[in-house]
Design an enzyme around this catalytic site. Structure first.
Site, PDB file in Angstrom:
ATOM      1  N   LYS A   1      35.116  -7.108  14.427  1.00 24.27           N
ATOM      2  CA  LYS A   1      36.262  -8.020  14.284  1.00 24.27           C
ATOM      3  C   LYS A   1      37.391  -7.522  13.361  1.00 24.27           C
ATOM      4  O   LYS A   1      38.314  -6.886  13.818  1.00 24.27           O
ATOM      5  CB  LYS A   1      35.775  -9.406  13.886  1.00 24.27           C
ATOM      6  CG  LYS A   1      34.969 -10.065  15.028  1.00 24.27           C
ATOM      7  CD  LYS A   1      34.996 -11.568  14.971  1.00 24.27           C
ATOM      8  CE  LYS A   1      34.581 -12.191  16.286  1.00 24.27           C
ATOM      9  NZ  LYS A   1      33.160 -12.390  16.467  1.00 24.27           N
TER      10      LYS A   1
ATOM     11  N   PHE B   1      24.844 -16.087  16.652  1.00 25.36           N
ATOM     12  CA  PHE B   1      25.583 -15.424  17.726  1.00 25.36           C
ATOM     13  C   PHE B   1      25.673 -13.943  17.406  1.00 25.36           C
ATOM     14  O   PHE B   1      26.145 -13.550  16.340  1.00 25.36           O
ATOM     15  CB  PHE B   1      27.002 -15.997  17.898  1.00 25.36           C
ATOM     16  CG  PHE B   1      27.740 -15.346  19.036  1.00 25.36           C
ATOM     17  CD1 PHE B   1      27.483 -15.706  20.357  1.00 25.36           C
ATOM     18  CD2 PHE B   1      28.648 -14.320  18.801  1.00 25.36           C
ATOM     19  CE1 PHE B   1      28.127 -15.073  21.413  1.00 25.36           C
ATOM     20  CE2 PHE B   1      29.298 -13.677  19.859  1.00 25.36           C
ATOM     21  CZ  PHE B   1      29.043 -14.060  21.162  1.00 25.36           C
TER      22      PHE B   1
ATOM     23  N   ASP C   1      24.396  -9.181  10.234  1.00 28.40           N
ATOM     24  CA  ASP C   1      25.522  -9.161  11.165  1.00 28.40           C
ATOM     25  C   ASP C   1      26.728  -9.726  10.421  1.00 28.40           C
ATOM     26  O   ASP C   1      26.873 -10.935  10.282  1.00 28.40           O
ATOM     27  CB  ASP C   1      25.171  -9.999  12.403  1.00 28.40           C
ATOM     28  CG  ASP C   1      26.328 -10.097  13.394  1.00 28.40           C
ATOM     29  OD1 ASP C   1      27.474  -9.796  13.015  1.00 28.40           O
ATOM     30  OD2 ASP C   1      26.082 -10.499  14.540  1.00 28.40           O
TER      31      ASP C   1
HETATM   32  C1  PLP Z   1      32.151 -11.956  17.466  1.00 26.77           C
HETATM   33  C2  PLP Z   1      30.775 -11.708  16.998  1.00 26.77           C
HETATM   34  C3  PLP Z   1      29.924 -10.800  17.655  1.00 26.77           C
HETATM   35  C4  PLP Z   1      30.306 -10.096  18.932  1.00 26.77           C
HETATM   36  O1  PLP Z   1      31.398  -9.231  18.781  1.00 26.77           O
HETATM   37  P1  PLP Z   1      32.128  -8.665  20.096  1.00 26.77           P
HETATM   38  O2  PLP Z   1      33.153  -7.730  19.533  1.00 26.77           O
HETATM   39  O3  PLP Z   1      32.726  -9.835  20.803  1.00 26.77           O
HETATM   40  O4  PLP Z   1      31.116  -7.987  20.907  1.00 26.77           O
HETATM   41  C5  PLP Z   1      28.666 -10.580  17.116  1.00 26.77           C
HETATM   42  N1  PLP Z   1      28.268 -11.203  16.004  1.00 26.77           N
HETATM   43  C6  PLP Z   1      29.062 -12.079  15.345  1.00 26.77           C
HETATM   44  C7  PLP Z   1      28.556 -12.720  14.103  1.00 26.77           C
HETATM   45  C8  PLP Z   1      30.322 -12.382  15.825  1.00 26.77           C
HETATM   46  O5  PLP Z   1      31.086 -13.275  15.188  1.00 26.77           O
END
Ligand code: PLP
Length: 389
Positions: free
Chosen positions: A244, A128, A215
């Site tokens: 986050k 994701f 990420d």
């Molecule tokens: C939450 C998340 C995102 C997206 O972040 P947003 O602030 O909602 O755009 C991308 N990568 C990972 C691994 C995430 O957990």
């Protein structure tokens, strides 16, 4: 709920108006123990006094000027993050998806600089990376993509946790410029790869001249027991994204880079009106400094062992429990059946939990929880599972 809001979320029937530490109070004054943290955001808990003070002080001084000018707080946060990570340069955005957009643009421009006109990025199944068009295209979940075709091109998908599959792409494709991975897949169901997976990927990227892009939007900021998850492996990625937990709830994203990747973006190639503003950066500096001063990642690592051992003791012999796993305080309890209904059952009992990938109970409590609060999460969740199976 209110029709004035687009129906993008199937919301639970509860609204919170106050928080403190690992606790939230709803509009009826009922108290809930929070094992979600606003989806791994409030790692220092709710209403942390240092965060509150930084936010209030900065709001009274200066909230925004724009990147047309120097921004002291942004410079200070950049210095802090690069010192602590070993990365060299940072671009600040407002969310995780935006941080990943910056990473994807770096990879593509890096490719074009090497005369690769159709640069490809290797991504994983079950990943994701966000909800913008490029990041949903990078995401390995058809549900996130369906209806938004045509997708952004230039992603090659491989199974997660399989370094050989990445090496195999190298043999067949001259256009690959980067690999983009989560150290642990959060939304994908708390998928934890073998301990040396990232080391192997680092090696392949070095051999091929590819950028290794991590990420760490969910795994960063102490969540897995180190400030950044890849620090468990003793490696350095070329690009790392954060969001986050970085602002503990104040929106901020960051794309960090080192080596060649740090020099790719020049004037006019990328930007953001809000990104890196004084308010968000002041708060993020406070979050990073608090994490260091209070040894929060270390605490997360210790609590992780306590919670994992307790869950194994309580649940290991249950038939429908397939696996219990933890990367710091990112815990997953995988069942043999969909268990989304557990979320509202827990809510009724005053406990906030989350379910990812339909069958995995995901627990992401604030990293500041006490032993007693951790025990309360363990007993609450264990009882729910015993009842459910
Ligand atoms: C939450 C998340 C995102 C997206 O972040 P947003 O602030 O909602 O755009 C991308 N990568 C990972 C691994 C995430 O957990």
């Amino acid at each position: 709920m209110a029709d004035s809001l687009m129906a993008t979320y199937a919301r639970l029937p509860v609204t919170f108006e106050r928080g403190e530490g690992a606790w939230l109070w709803d509009t009826d004054g009922r108290r809930y123990l929070d094992a979600v943290s606003g989806i791994a955001v409030c790692n220092l808990g709710h209403a942390h006094p240092a965060v509150r003070q930084a936010l209030c002080e900065q709001a009274g001084e200066l909230i925004h000027t724009s990147n047309l000018y120097g921004i002291q707080q942004q410079q200070r946060l950049g210095d802090l993050l690069t010192q602590l990570s070993g990365m060299q340069r940072v671009f600040f955005a407002n969310s995780g998806a935006e941080a990943n957009e910056a990473a994807i643009k770096i990879a593509r421009l890096h490719g074009h600089n090497k005369d690769i006109t159709t640069p490809q990025i290797i991504v994983a199944e079950g990943s994701f990376h966000g909800r913008t068009l490029a990041t949903l295209s990078a995401t390995g979940n058809r549900k996130v993509q369906a209806g938004f075709e045509p997708l952004v091109q230039g992603f090659i998908r491989v199974p997660f946790g399989d370094a050989a599959a990445i090496a195999q792409v190298a043999a067949n494709n001259q256009d690959v410029v980067a690999v983009l991975l989560e150290p642990v897949q959060g939304e994908g169901g708390v998928n934890i790869p073998a301990p040396d997976y990232l080391n192997q990927v680092r090696e392949i990227c070095d051999q091929q001249g590819w950028l290794m892009m991590l990420d760490e939007i969910q795994t960063g900021m102490g969540r897995t027991g180190k400030l950044f998850a890849h620090q468990h492996n003793g490696i350095l990625p070329d690009v790392m994204t954060l969001a986050k937990g970085l602002g503990n709830g104040v929106p901020i994203g960051a794309c960090l880079a080192q080596g060649m990747a740090a020099e790719v973006l020049g004037p006019g190639t990328h930007g953001s009106t809000f990104g890196g503003n004084p308010l968000a950066c002041r708060v993020a500096c406070c979050v990073v400094e608090t994490m260091r001063a209070e040894a929060i990642p270390e605490r997360a690592a210790a609590l992780s062992e306590r919670m994992l051992a307790a869950f194994k003791q309580q649940l290991d012999d249950l038939d429908g429990v397939m696996d219990i796993r933890a990367a710091g305080l990112l815990l997953g309890i995988e069942l043999d059946r969909p268990c989304g209904e557990l979320v509202s059952k827990a809510l009724q009992q005053g406990l906030l939990i989350n379910v990812a990938a339909e069958r995995v109970i995901r627990l992401i409590p604030p990293l500041i929880i006490s032993d007693a609060e951790a025990d309360q999460i363990i007993s609450g969740v264990s009882a729910l599972i015993h009842d459910f199976l």
